[in-house]
Design a protein around this motif. Structure first.
Motif, PDB file in Angstrom:
ATOM      1  N   LYS A  82       0.821  -1.201   0.000  1.00  0.00           N
ATOM      2  CA  LYS A  82       0.000   0.000   0.000  1.00  0.00           C
ATOM      3  C   LYS A  82       0.857   1.253   0.000  1.00  0.00           C
ATOM      4  CE  LYS A  82      -0.785   1.641   4.093  1.00  0.00           C
ATOM      5  NZ  LYS A  82      -1.193   2.008   5.419  1.00  0.00           N
ATOM      6  N   LEU A  83       0.179   2.353  -0.256  1.00  0.00           N
ATOM      7  CA  LEU A  83       0.804   3.669  -0.242  1.00  0.00           C
ATOM      8  C   LEU A  83      -0.020   4.539   0.696  1.00  0.00           C
ATOM      9  CD1 LEU A  83       3.025   5.380  -1.666  1.00  0.00           C
ATOM     10  CD2 LEU A  83       1.291   6.015  -3.347  1.00  0.00           C
ATOM     11  N   PRO A  84       0.604   5.190   1.677  1.00  0.00           N
ATOM     12  CA  PRO A  84      -0.163   6.061   2.574  1.00  0.00           C
ATOM     13  C   PRO A  84      -0.904   7.138   1.792  1.00  0.00           C
ATOM     14  CG  PRO A  84       2.078   5.753   3.396  1.00  0.00           C
ATOM     15  CD  PRO A  84       2.021   5.156   2.019  1.00  0.00           C
ATOM     16  N   GLU A 120       1.434  -5.167   6.571  1.00  0.00           N
ATOM     17  CA  GLU A 120       1.459  -4.030   5.638  1.00  0.00           C
ATOM     18  C   GLU A 120       2.862  -3.834   5.095  1.00  0.00           C
ATOM     19  OE1 GLU A 120       0.180  -0.348   7.323  1.00  0.00           O
ATOM     20  OE2 GLU A 120      -1.797  -1.109   7.838  1.00  0.00           O
ATOM     21  N   GLU A 126       4.575  -0.788   3.076  1.00  0.00           N
ATOM     22  CA  GLU A 126       4.444   0.526   2.450  1.00  0.00           C
ATOM     23  C   GLU A 126       5.425   0.598   1.293  1.00  0.00           C
ATOM     24  OE1 GLU A 126       4.585   4.000   4.846  1.00  0.00           O
ATOM     25  OE2 GLU A 126       2.860   3.392   6.050  1.00  0.00           O
TER      26      GLU A 126
END
Length: 81
Positions: free
Chosen positions: A7-9, A30, A32
């Motif tokens: 994922k990407l914040p 998670e 990142e």
């Protein structure tokens, strides 16, 4: 069970998947990813592309599922009530 989410914040598509994971009470790891697509070698290795979110579910042979709508549908079908 090992679920992993690349994922990407601040990514709304990633947030949608995280919301579904939380709704279903699933634990996940998670990862990142860098904001630059050219630095996302790890994501490309698992899914064949550099977009996020990407879900890995080793228990069910999912090695890198892209597209938030597909992931949410998969999670509901696999782990939903």
């Amino acid at each position: 069970m090992t679920l992993e989410l690349y994922k990407l914040p601040g990514c709304p598509y990633c947030a949608k998947v995280e919301t579904k994971l939380d709704e279903l009470g699933l634990d996940y790891v998670e990862h990142e990813v860098p904001s630059s697509h050219s630095e996302r070698g790890e994501v490309e290795e698992v899914s064949g592309q550099t977009g996020v979110p990407v879900l890995v579910d080793t228990d069910h042979g999912i090695e890198g599922m892209p597209e938030s709508d597909d992931i949410v549908e998969y999670l509901e079908e696999t782990y939903g009530a």
